[in-house]
Design a protein around this motif. Sequence first.
Motif, PDB file in Angstrom:
ATOM      1  N   LYS A 112      30.201  42.050  41.426  1.00 45.70           N
ATOM      2  CA  LYS A 112      31.178  41.037  41.020  1.00 45.70           C
ATOM      3  C   LYS A 112      31.213  40.883  39.504  1.00 45.70           C
ATOM      4  CE  LYS A 112      31.035  38.323  45.243  1.00 45.70           C
ATOM      5  NZ  LYS A 112      30.634  37.054  45.871  1.00 45.70           N
ATOM      6  N   ALA A 113      30.069  40.900  38.866  1.00 46.58           N
ATOM      7  CA  ALA A 113      30.016  40.795  37.404  1.00 46.58           C
ATOM      8  C   ALA A 113      30.667  42.010  36.752  1.00 46.58           C
ATOM      9  CB  ALA A 113      28.568  40.644  36.937  1.00 46.58           C
ATOM     10  N   THR A 114      30.474  43.186  37.336  1.00 46.07           N
ATOM     11  CA  THR A 114      31.073  44.402  36.795  1.00 46.07           C
ATOM     12  C   THR A 114      32.586  44.364  36.924  1.00 46.07           C
ATOM     13  OG1 THR A 114      29.073  45.646  37.347  1.00 46.07           O
ATOM     14  CG2 THR A 114      31.075  46.928  36.943  1.00 46.07           C
ATOM     15  N   ILE A 115      33.086  43.892  38.052  1.00 44.62           N
ATOM     16  CA  ILE A 115      34.535  43.784  38.250  1.00 44.62           C
ATOM     17  C   ILE A 115      35.118  42.760  37.279  1.00 44.62           C
ATOM     18  CG2 ILE A 115      36.337  43.091  39.884  1.00 44.62           C
ATOM     19  CD1 ILE A 115      35.119  45.854  40.487  1.00 44.62           C
ATOM     20  N   ALA A 116      34.443  41.634  37.114  1.00 43.32           N
ATOM     21  CA  ALA A 116      34.909  40.622  36.154  1.00 43.32           C
ATOM     22  C   ALA A 116      34.934  41.207  34.746  1.00 43.32           C
ATOM     23  CB  ALA A 116      34.017  39.378  36.219  1.00 43.32           C
ATOM     24  N   HIS A 117      33.934  42.000  34.409  1.00 38.32           N
ATOM     25  CA  HIS A 117      33.868  42.667  33.107  1.00 38.32           C
ATOM     26  C   HIS A 117      35.066  43.605  32.927  1.00 38.32           C
ATOM     27  CE1 HIS A 117      32.412  45.127  29.813  1.00 38.32           C
ATOM     28  NE2 HIS A 117      32.319  46.179  30.604  1.00 38.32           N
ATOM     29  N   ALA A 118      35.396  44.365  33.959  1.00 38.89           N
ATOM     30  CA  ALA A 118      36.535  45.283  33.878  1.00 38.89           C
ATOM     31  C   ALA A 118      37.828  44.508  33.624  1.00 38.89           C
ATOM     32  CB  ALA A 118      36.646  46.110  35.158  1.00 38.89           C
ATOM     33  N   PHE A 119      38.020  43.413  34.336  1.00 39.19           N
ATOM     34  CA  PHE A 119      39.232  42.625  34.141  1.00 39.19           C
ATOM     35  C   PHE A 119      39.251  41.937  32.775  1.00 39.19           C
ATOM     36  CE2 PHE A 119      39.691  42.818  38.841  1.00 39.19           C
ATOM     37  CZ  PHE A 119      40.949  43.411  38.856  1.00 39.19           C
ATOM     38  N   GLU A 120      38.082  41.585  32.269  1.00 39.22           N
ATOM     39  CA  GLU A 120      38.019  40.990  30.937  1.00 39.22           C
ATOM     40  C   GLU A 120      38.479  42.019  29.896  1.00 39.22           C
ATOM     41  OE1 GLU A 120      34.877  38.511  28.124  1.00 39.22           O
ATOM     42  OE2 GLU A 120      34.110  39.619  29.861  1.00 39.22           O
ATOM     43  N   MET A 121      38.024  43.260  30.039  1.00 36.62           N
ATOM     44  CA  MET A 121      38.465  44.306  29.117  1.00 36.62           C
ATOM     45  C   MET A 121      39.954  44.591  29.292  1.00 36.62           C
ATOM     46  SD  MET A 121      35.417  47.092  28.655  1.00 36.62           S
ATOM     47  CE  MET A 121      35.543  47.744  30.285  1.00 36.62           C
ATOM     48  N   ARG A 122      40.416  44.585  30.523  1.00 40.15           N
ATOM     49  CA  ARG A 122      41.831  44.838  30.802  1.00 40.15           C
ATOM     50  C   ARG A 122      42.713  43.820  30.097  1.00 40.15           C
ATOM     51  NH1 ARG A 122      46.152  43.730  33.894  1.00 40.15           N
ATOM     52  NH2 ARG A 122      47.205  45.426  34.997  1.00 40.15           N
ATOM     53  N   GLY A 123      42.231  42.589  29.960  1.00 43.66           N
ATOM     54  CA  GLY A 123      43.002  41.538  29.313  1.00 43.66           C
ATOM     55  C   GLY A 123      43.279  41.801  27.843  1.00 43.66           C
ATOM     56  N   VAL A 124      42.547  42.719  27.245  1.00 42.87           N
ATOM     57  CA  VAL A 124      42.732  43.070  25.837  1.00 42.87           C
ATOM     58  C   VAL A 124      43.837  44.128  25.685  1.00 42.87           C
ATOM     59  CG1 VAL A 124      41.545  44.132  23.849  1.00 42.87           C
ATOM     60  CG2 VAL A 124      40.342  42.489  25.292  1.00 42.87           C
ATOM     61  N   LEU A 125      44.187  44.787  26.769  1.00 43.92           N
ATOM     62  CA  LEU A 125      45.094  45.925  26.717  1.00 43.92           C
ATOM     63  C   LEU A 125      46.554  45.507  26.759  1.00 43.92           C
ATOM     64  CD1 LEU A 125      43.208  48.183  29.291  1.00 43.92           C
ATOM     65  CD2 LEU A 125      42.956  48.160  26.789  1.00 43.92           C
ATOM     66  N   GLY A 126      47.396  46.363  26.207  1.00 43.03           N
ATOM     67  CA  GLY A 126      48.842  46.187  26.321  1.00 43.03           C
ATOM     68  C   GLY A 126      49.304  46.626  27.696  1.00 43.03           C
ATOM     69  N   PRO A 127      50.570  46.361  28.043  1.00 42.42           N
ATOM     70  CA  PRO A 127      51.071  46.687  29.394  1.00 42.42           C
ATOM     71  C   PRO A 127      50.917  48.163  29.775  1.00 42.42           C
ATOM     72  CG  PRO A 127      52.638  45.283  28.239  1.00 42.42           C
ATOM     73  CD  PRO A 127      51.582  45.666  27.239  1.00 42.42           C
ATOM     74  N   ASP A 128      51.282  49.079  28.883  1.00 42.58           N
ATOM     75  CA  ASP A 128      51.151  50.507  29.205  1.00 42.58           C
ATOM     76  C   ASP A 128      49.687  50.912  29.330  1.00 42.58           C
ATOM     77  OD1 ASP A 128      53.897  50.812  29.211  1.00 42.58           O
ATOM     78  OD2 ASP A 128      53.988  51.576  27.154  1.00 42.58           O
TER      79      ASP A 128
END
Length: 146
Positions: A112-128
């Motif tokens: 769960k912590a790893t998945i949350a980490h992935a989504f946290e990084m995803r939040g920094v990305l642009g749409p593409d």
Amino acid sequence: MSARWKSIVVTVLLAAVASGAGAWAGVNWTAKRHEPASLHEIVHRRLDLTAEQTNRIDAIEEDFAVRRAPLEAQLRQANRRLAAAIAANEGNSAEVQASVDEFHDAMGALQKATIAHAFEMRGVLGPDQARAFDAAVADALLQDSR
């Protein structure tokens, strides 16, 4: 040794070397082909990050490393307790089942912590970038099911 025997020995040696090299190359190629990309590789090598994105993601990764360490330690401890319970009991006892549950809880917390980490990084990305990230992560997760 006659020329005929020398020829046979050389042929056998060359065949052994060639088969060994072929086996080594095949194993390495197969391992690389089926090894899913790491989250770090997906973000840093497959996406065209800006300097600001790189700095933000580096900070997220450093924070996660601090949070991940105790979760991994908890998982290792649960694994040791499970091993001890199996060694101390004959069969699938209540103690073994409790240790299995503890191990699964620790593994689940880390996942769960790893998945949350992935989504946290995803939040920094642009749409593409986010679409490319999602596709790469999904592909990496599906590698084990193929």
